[in-house]
Structures are given as C-alpha cells and as structure tokens.
Design a protein around this motif. Structure first.
Motif, PDB file in Angstrom:
ATOM      1  N   GLY A 133     -40.529 -54.976  24.094  1.00  0.00           N
ATOM      2  CA  GLY A 133     -41.086 -53.686  23.691  1.00  0.00           C
ATOM      3  C   GLY A 133     -42.425 -53.389  24.331  1.00  0.00           C
ATOM      4  N   GLU A 134     -42.850 -54.233  25.245  1.00  0.00           N
ATOM      5  CA  GLU A 134     -44.145 -54.039  25.906  1.00  0.00           C
ATOM      6  C   GLU A 134     -44.102 -52.816  26.820  1.00  0.00           C
ATOM      7  OE1 GLU A 134     -46.963 -55.880  25.592  1.00  0.00           O
ATOM      8  OE2 GLU A 134     -46.067 -57.237  24.128  1.00  0.00           O
ATOM      9  N   ASN A 135     -45.219 -52.149  26.946  1.00  0.00           N
ATOM     10  CA  ASN A 135     -45.349 -51.013  27.842  1.00  0.00           C
ATOM     11  C   ASN A 135     -45.513 -51.538  29.266  1.00  0.00           C
ATOM     12  OD1 ASN A 135     -46.216 -48.848  29.395  1.00  0.00           O
ATOM     13  ND2 ASN A 135     -47.650 -48.089  27.856  1.00  0.00           N
ATOM     14  N   PRO A 136     -44.598 -51.180  30.181  1.00  0.00           N
ATOM     15  CA  PRO A 136     -44.712 -51.679  31.559  1.00  0.00           C
ATOM     16  C   PRO A 136     -46.041 -51.335  32.220  1.00  0.00           C
ATOM     17  CG  PRO A 136     -42.586 -50.623  31.229  1.00  0.00           C
ATOM     18  CD  PRO A 136     -43.401 -50.369  29.997  1.00  0.00           C
ATOM     19  N   LEU A 137     -46.638 -50.212  31.849  1.00  0.00           N
ATOM     20  CA  LEU A 137     -47.921 -49.837  32.446  1.00  0.00           C
ATOM     21  C   LEU A 137     -49.043 -50.792  32.053  1.00  0.00           C
ATOM     22  CD1 LEU A 137     -47.720 -45.958  32.144  1.00  0.00           C
ATOM     23  CD2 LEU A 137     -47.567 -47.343  34.228  1.00  0.00           C
ATOM     24  N   MET A 138     -48.828 -51.545  30.980  1.00  0.00           N
ATOM     25  CA  MET A 138     -49.818 -52.539  30.564  1.00  0.00           C
ATOM     26  C   MET A 138     -49.563 -53.896  31.220  1.00  0.00           C
ATOM     27  SD  MET A 138     -51.674 -50.617  28.816  1.00  0.00           S
ATOM     28  CE  MET A 138     -52.853 -51.783  28.213  1.00  0.00           C
ATOM     29  N   HIS A 139     -48.538 -53.981  32.057  1.00  0.00           N
ATOM     30  CA  HIS A 139     -48.157 -55.241  32.693  1.00  0.00           C
ATOM     31  C   HIS A 139     -47.975 -55.082  34.196  1.00  0.00           C
ATOM     32  CE1 HIS A 139     -47.559 -57.664  29.089  1.00  0.00           C
ATOM     33  NE2 HIS A 139     -47.221 -56.517  28.515  1.00  0.00           N
ATOM     34  N   LEU A 140     -48.822 -54.276  34.807  1.00  0.00           N
ATOM     35  CA  LEU A 140     -48.743 -54.111  36.256  1.00  0.00           C
ATOM     36  C   LEU A 140     -49.201 -55.385  36.947  1.00  0.00           C
ATOM     37  CD1 LEU A 140     -50.114 -50.473  36.614  1.00  0.00           C
ATOM     38  CD2 LEU A 140     -47.731 -51.244  36.398  1.00  0.00           C
TER      39      LEU A 140
END
Length: 145
Positions: A133-140
């Motif tokens: 459920g993590e936001n991909p934009l927070m895992h660039l």
C-alpha cells in the motif's frame, strides 16, 4: 567461428524462444515508473508489479500478463523500436535495438542466470510489492541504469 544469434539476427526475425531468452531476468522493467515532465527522464520506484515474483524476478503470469495487467507493455520488435526509452539502459531489447552489445554479465553470455544478480543488476531483495500500500512516489530510486 559462428556468432551468437543476438549478434546476427535482427530483433524482428528472432523466434519466440530467442526473443524471450534476451530477457536477463533483472525485473527492472516491472517496477512502477514515472516520467519527469520537464526532462523526460524515466524515474523508477521500488514498488514492483503485483505479478512480479520478488524472489525470481520473473512474471508469475507471463502468458496472461497483458490481460491481467492492462498497463503491462508487451515487448515486441515494433514496440521496442517505437519507444524503448522507458526500458532500463542495460535491457537487451533496448541495447540490441540501438545496435549495442549485451553487457558482459548477461546470462546469454555467461551461461548463468545468476550472473545478473551477482553483477548487481537484479531487483531481487531491493524492491517491495504493491500489496504494502506504499505510495510509489515515496519510494523513488536512482540505482537503476
């Protein structure tokens, strides 16, 4: 001395088996990615497609992937020629389309599928699935070439 097929056979003349063997199994193309509007640069996240097996870095539903994941791009010689900029710089399809050699660690050269992992080009152990459920934009990430 005969040359390997990937050096002599154009992409659009490869058999299905030859085409599929070009994939090094890195898993990079199966990550969520974004395009920078200003630069056009592709930026990867560490969020993988739900069909990517995070241990093997292979699609769990390869024959059905396009039906199950409508945004999955099925690579063909035509699609690679039209738009290969989103593929990793080390991708065999992108390299051969640009008439560049395969990297020295590619399994077709080494004969060992583990060579992509040993060379540090696999996403194995470095990514997470979308079920978090993590936001991909927070895992660039910036370690993909």
């Amino acid at each position: 001395m005969t040359h390997p097929y990937w050096q002599t056979t154009p992409l659009d003349q490869m058999t299905a088996e030859q085409w599929d063997a070009l994939c090094d199994g890195c898993g990079k193309c199966c990550l969520e990615k974004f395009q920078d509007d200003d630069t056009g640069r592709i930026i990867y996240s560490r969020i993988a497609c739900e069909l990517l097996n995070l241990n093997t870095c292979r699609c769990r539903e390869y024959p059905n992937r396009a039906r199950l994941m409508p945004d999955c791009v099925t690579l063909t010689p035509e699609s690679v020629q039209r738009s290969s900029g989103w593929l990793p710089e080390t991708c065999a399809y992108r390299l051969l389309n640009a008439h560049e050699p395969l990297p020295h660690w590619h399994p077709l050269i080494t004969g060992d599928p583990q060579s992509v992992v040993d060379a540090g080009h696999s996403v194995r152990g470095r990514v997470i699935g979308p079920e978090t459920g993590e936001n991909p934009l927070m895992h660039l990430i910036d370690w993909i070439r």
